[in-house]
Scaffold this motif. Structure first.
Motif, PDB file in Angstrom:
ATOM      1  N   GLU A  18       0.714  -1.362   0.042  1.00 18.73           N
ATOM      2  CA  GLU A  18       0.192  -0.078  -0.042  1.00 18.73           C
ATOM      3  C   GLU A  18       0.891   1.260   0.015  1.00 18.73           C
ATOM      4  N   ILE A  19       2.029   1.258   0.848  1.00 21.51           N
ATOM      5  CA  ILE A  19       2.723   2.402   0.844  1.00 21.51           C
ATOM      6  C   ILE A  19       3.727   2.422  -0.562  1.00 21.51           C
ATOM      7  N   GLY A  20       3.795   1.395  -1.090  1.00 24.09           N
ATOM      8  CA  GLY A  20       4.441   1.357  -2.435  1.00 24.09           C
ATOM      9  C   GLY A  20       6.019   1.348  -2.031  1.00 24.09           C
ATOM     10  N   ILE A  21       6.299   0.844  -0.963  1.00 24.88           N
ATOM     11  CA  ILE A  21       7.784   0.524  -0.808  1.00 24.88           C
ATOM     12  C   ILE A  21       8.353  -0.670  -1.572  1.00 24.88           C
ATOM     13  N   GLU A  22       9.515  -0.733  -2.032  1.00 24.64           N
ATOM     14  CA  GLU A  22      10.114  -1.858  -2.854  1.00 24.64           C
ATOM     15  C   GLU A  22      10.231  -3.139  -1.688  1.00 24.64           C
TER      16      GLU A  22
ATOM     17  N   ALA B 176      11.413  -4.568   3.552  1.00 28.10           N
ATOM     18  CA  ALA B 176      11.056  -3.526   2.866  1.00 28.10           C
ATOM     19  C   ALA B 176      12.237  -2.520   2.635  1.00 28.10           C
ATOM     20  N   TYR B 177      12.460  -2.287   1.340  1.00 24.27           N
ATOM     21  CA  TYR B 177      13.713  -1.493   0.982  1.00 24.27           C
ATOM     22  C   TYR B 177      13.421  -0.209   0.483  1.00 24.27           C
ATOM     23  N   VAL B 178      14.364   0.814   0.796  1.00 25.12           N
ATOM     24  CA  VAL B 178      14.267   1.997  -0.133  1.00 25.12           C
ATOM     25  C   VAL B 178      15.717   2.072  -0.577  1.00 25.12           C
ATOM     26  N   GLU B 179      15.920   1.928  -1.893  1.00 22.87           N
ATOM     27  CA  GLU B 179      17.446   2.045  -2.556  1.00 22.87           C
ATOM     28  C   GLU B 179      17.794   3.548  -2.185  1.00 22.87           C
TER      29      GLU B 179
ATOM     30  N   GLU C 162       5.406   3.113   9.925  1.00 19.71           N
ATOM     31  CA  GLU C 162       5.355   4.653   9.764  1.00 19.71           C
ATOM     32  C   GLU C 162       6.613   4.854   9.132  1.00 19.71           C
ATOM     33  N   LEU C 163       7.791   4.309   9.671  1.00 19.72           N
ATOM     34  CA  LEU C 163       9.074   4.833   9.126  1.00 19.72           C
ATOM     35  C   LEU C 163       8.935   4.272   7.515  1.00 19.72           C
ATOM     36  N   ALA C 164       8.706   3.362   7.187  1.00 18.79           N
ATOM     37  CA  ALA C 164       8.553   2.865   5.984  1.00 18.79           C
ATOM     38  C   ALA C 164       7.893   3.951   5.002  1.00 18.79           C
ATOM     39  N   GLU C 165       6.656   4.384   5.553  1.00 19.08           N
ATOM     40  CA  GLU C 165       5.611   5.396   4.754  1.00 19.08           C
ATOM     41  C   GLU C 165       6.618   6.598   4.775  1.00 19.08           C
ATOM     42  N   ALA C 166       7.426   7.206   5.752  1.00 19.39           N
ATOM     43  CA  ALA C 166       8.058   8.437   5.692  1.00 19.39           C
ATOM     44  C   ALA C 166       9.221   8.167   4.847  1.00 19.39           C
ATOM     45  N   PHE C 167       9.936   7.173   4.785  1.00 17.28           N
ATOM     46  CA  PHE C 167      11.237   7.100   3.859  1.00 17.28           C
ATOM     47  C   PHE C 167      10.595   6.859   2.131  1.00 17.28           C
TER      48      PHE C 167
ATOM     49  N   LYS D  99      20.673   9.007   0.815  1.00 21.87           N
ATOM     50  CA  LYS D  99      21.760   8.488  -0.085  1.00 21.87           C
ATOM     51  C   LYS D  99      22.070   7.222   0.075  1.00 21.87           C
ATOM     52  N   ARG D 100      22.116   6.804   1.304  1.00 17.84           N
ATOM     53  CA  ARG D 100      22.344   5.259   1.596  1.00 17.84           C
ATOM     54  C   ARG D 100      20.979   4.576   1.582  1.00 17.84           C
ATOM     55  N   SER D 101      21.224   3.208   1.294  1.00 16.75           N
ATOM     56  CA  SER D 101      19.683   2.533   1.502  1.00 16.75           C
ATOM     57  C   SER D 101      19.378   2.372   2.786  1.00 16.75           C
ATOM     58  N   ILE D 102      17.888   2.056   2.915  1.00 18.72           N
ATOM     59  CA  ILE D 102      17.379   1.876   4.044  1.00 18.72           C
ATOM     60  C   ILE D 102      16.787   0.367   3.914  1.00 18.72           C
ATOM     61  N   LEU D 103      16.709  -0.574   4.851  1.00 20.32           N
ATOM     62  CA  LEU D 103      16.143  -1.796   5.003  1.00 20.32           C
ATOM     63  C   LEU D 103      15.360  -1.742   6.220  1.00 20.32           C
ATOM     64  N   ILE D 104      14.114  -2.031   6.286  1.00 22.13           N
ATOM     65  CA  ILE D 104      12.880  -2.006   7.110  1.00 22.13           C
ATOM     66  C   ILE D 104      12.635  -3.448   7.365  1.00 22.13           C
ATOM     67  N   MET D 105      13.006  -4.107   8.478  1.00 22.06           N
ATOM     68  CA  MET D 105      12.561  -5.561   8.659  1.00 22.06           C
ATOM     69  C   MET D 105      12.019  -5.945   9.827  1.00 22.06           C
ATOM     70  N   PRO D 106      10.642  -5.816   9.759  1.00 24.66           N
ATOM     71  CA  PRO D 106       9.990  -6.679  10.943  1.00 24.66           C
ATOM     72  C   PRO D 106      10.481  -8.148  10.909  1.00 24.66           C
ATOM     73  N   VAL D 107      11.118  -8.730  12.257  1.00 23.58           N
ATOM     74  CA  VAL D 107      11.505 -10.035  12.204  1.00 23.58           C
ATOM     75  C   VAL D 107      10.603 -10.897  12.976  1.00 23.58           C
ATOM     76  N   SER D 108      10.727 -12.348  12.913  1.00 28.27           N
ATOM     77  CA  SER D 108      10.038 -12.970  13.680  1.00 28.27           C
ATOM     78  C   SER D 108      10.807 -13.893  14.688  1.00 28.27           C
ATOM     79  N   GLY D 109      10.445 -14.853  15.545  1.00 35.31           N
ATOM     80  CA  GLY D 109      11.235 -15.859  16.038  1.00 35.31           C
ATOM     81  C   GLY D 109      11.805 -15.081  17.377  1.00 35.31           C
ATOM     82  N   GLU D 110      11.540 -13.688  17.609  1.00 35.06           N
ATOM     83  CA  GLU D 110      12.330 -13.172  18.788  1.00 35.06           C
ATOM     84  C   GLU D 110      12.220 -13.575  20.107  1.00 35.06           C
ATOM     85  N   GLU D 111      10.850 -13.883  20.521  1.00 32.22           N
ATOM     86  CA  GLU D 111      10.394 -14.337  21.640  1.00 32.22           C
ATOM     87  C   GLU D 111      11.260 -15.893  21.875  1.00 32.22           C
ATOM     88  N   LYS D 112      11.359 -16.493  20.924  1.00 29.02           N
ATOM     89  CA  LYS D 112      11.811 -17.897  20.974  1.00 29.02           C
ATOM     90  C   LYS D 112      13.274 -18.006  21.063  1.00 29.02           C
ATOM     91  N   GLY D 113      13.934 -16.928  21.092  1.00 30.64           N
ATOM     92  CA  GLY D 113      15.296 -16.869  21.100  1.00 30.64           C
ATOM     93  C   GLY D 113      16.129 -16.040  20.095  1.00 30.64           C
TER      94      GLY D 113
END
Ligand SMILES: [Zn+2]
Length: 495
Positions: free
Chosen positions: A77-81, A269-272, A315-320, A331-345
């Motif tokens: 929806e945001i249109g981020i790559e 999600a990535y902003v080159e 919200e960060l993805a939308e702003a960038f 100028k540099r790239s931004i990787l926005i990454m929700p990760v899973s498995g955190e609570e399991k270690g």
């Protein structure tokens, strides 16, 4: 945020701190995009993301898949790559170890796991065995101490050893003859397995029962690496102890381990970057989108942990992305990454850093957000503080930039209490940035502190202070913006 269950070995790093002057000038473009991160939109997302429909977002389960879909749909929806070669997902497998069923057969009777005995399945390799009576030896306290050297004349090599887990009064507490030390000694002497006899069995079982009841998870690729630290060992109650000492038949132990392989994902999600050279360098912003799931009728919504971080990433993805669309992308790239498995270690971030999509040597920094929506007891009524952890440990440049950014834009009260090396909570080791730090990627962990609802069903969305989430998310935005646009990449401290 992951529960503190492991005793860590601490490496004390000496950091070489330079006092160079770092200044940050306020950039009106940055302000415009940061202002699109609003409490109102964060709230809109979190009322969905931390609702009962998301079933506590447990890794590998239906709730996590619902959360994953929500994130992917929003990124589209945001249109981020997409961030993983055309895909928004990085899939990986985890093994869930359900609590094992085990039975001891002796003298024609059956004894059951978590009733008359218990064991820690992750600490040793357990397999079905038949124990012959001649192999059982009782070594009393199982210690080596001047007055009580009860191992001296007993051969324990290849034997099944009975050890009293408690100690007599003559043994001073500072000698530290706990079960781990007794077990290690028996193992050193070549014992095959150990039965710990415990007169306080019932109380001790009570203490560890939550741990024994819950399943554990591991990355499938790590399964073989992390097993078998000890020889098999068991804690038994008085009834079973008597049976073992008076056994007239061989003793049989049967195990039924139930391991399930599950698939889960990190979302990318990535902003080159806009600069043809600097775009190869990337700033990774993470938050974990999993939580601890459902227990009976109870759904653990994890609104603060880490619903707040997850919706902040949207919200960060939308702003960038908006900045990029307007021709003002970083100028540099931004990787926005929700990760899973955190609570399991910290499994998702571990998988990513084992299989990075963007080389770790090109990864400038990891900014990790975990629990930013509550106020802790030392800051009652104050929405203007935030704990920062780890910012100076790998790169003092990062720390100085982070401070200067805050001064230029947000003026939050940054609290470094939990950044102390000897902090007993060990927060530095308990969220996803740690897997980046382990690989010498500079990190900052953003956190608003613990509260009484941590890992309880009461961590619900109505208690979230969205003004606080907004402030923290904006600070992360400005820091990433600055790191992405500065001429010079931040330097790491000398090791
Ligand atoms: Zn947690």
């Amino acid at each position: 945020m992951m529960r503190l269950t492991v005793i860590f070995t601490l490496l004390l790093l000496t950091s070489c701190v330079s006092n160079k002057l770092i200044t940050v000038e306020k950039d009106t473009n940055a302000v415009n995009y940061a202002n699109t991160i609003t409490a109102k939109e964060l709230k809109g997302h979190l009322y969905v993301f931390a609702s009962d429909k998301f079933l506590g977002r447990e890794t590998g389960k239906e709730g996590q898949q619902i959360a994953e879909k929500y994130l992917v749909d929003e990124f589209k929806e945001i249109g981020i790559e997409p961030g993983n070669n055309g895909s928004y997902l990085q899939s990986f497998e985890v093994v869930e170890h359900l609590r094992p069923v085990a039975t001891i057969y002796v003298n024609g009777r059956e004894y059951f796991n978590r009733k008359q005995f218990y064991f820690f399945s992750s600490l040793a390799d357990f397999e079905d065995t038949t124990i012959q009576l001649k192999d059982v030896v009782d070594v009393s306290y199982g210690i080596e101490n001047k007055e009580l050297n009860n191992y001296k004349d007993i051969i324990v090599k290849d034997k099944i050893v009975l050890i009293n887990v408690n100690n007599p009064e003559e043994v001073a507490p500072e000698e530290n003859w706990n079960w781990r030390r007794k077990l290690a000694l028996a193992q050193e002497k070549g014992a095959q397995s150990v039965f710990f006899i415990d007169e306080y069995y019932d109380q001790r079982l009570e203490v560890v029962s939550h741990y024994l009841e819950s399943s554990t998870m591991n990355l499938l690729e790590d399964e073989d690496k992390e097993k078998g630290q000890y020889i098999p060992f068991y804690f038994v109650n008085d009834v079973l102890k008597k049976e073992l000492l008076e056994a007239e038949t061989d003793i049989k132990i049967d195990f039924n381990f139930r391991d399930v392989v599950l698939e889960t994902t990190n979302v990318l999600a990535y902003v080159e970057g806009s600069d043809s050279v600097l775009k190869d360098e990337v700033i990774v912003i993470t938050a974990h989108y999993d939580h601890i799931g459902v227990e009976g009728q109870d759904i653990y919504n994890g609104a603060d942990d880490d619903g707040t971080g997850s919706v902040a990433l949207l919200e960060l993805a939308e702003a960038f992305q908006l900045a990029k669309k307007n021709g003002n992308g970083p100028k540099r790239s931004i990787l926005i990454m929700p990760v899973s498995g955190e609570e399991k270690g910290l499994l998702g971030s571990k998988y990513y850093t084992n299989h990075p999509v963007y080389p770790l040597e090109n990864t400038v920094a990891n900014l990790n957000i975990d629990m930013i929506g509550r106020i802790d007891s030392t800051h009652l009524g104050d929405t203007n503080y935030l704990y920062l952890i780890g910012s100076d440990r790998i790169s003092n440049d990062l720390h100085l930039i982070s401070e200067a950014v805050n001064k230029a834009y947000m003026k939050l009260d940054l609290d470094y209490t939990y950044n102390k090396e000897d902090d007993p909570n060990k927060f530095y080791y308990r969220s996803d940035h740690y897997n980046f730090a382990k690989n010498r990627v500079p990190v900052i962990f953003y956190f608003s502190g613990v509260h009484e609802d941590y890992h309880k069903v009461t961590d619900t969305v109505d208690k979230i202070i969205f003004e606080k989430v907004e402030k923290a998310a904006r600070l992360v935005f400005y820091t990433a913006w600055e790191l992405a646009n500065r001429e010079e990449r931040i330097k790491k401290n000398a090791k």
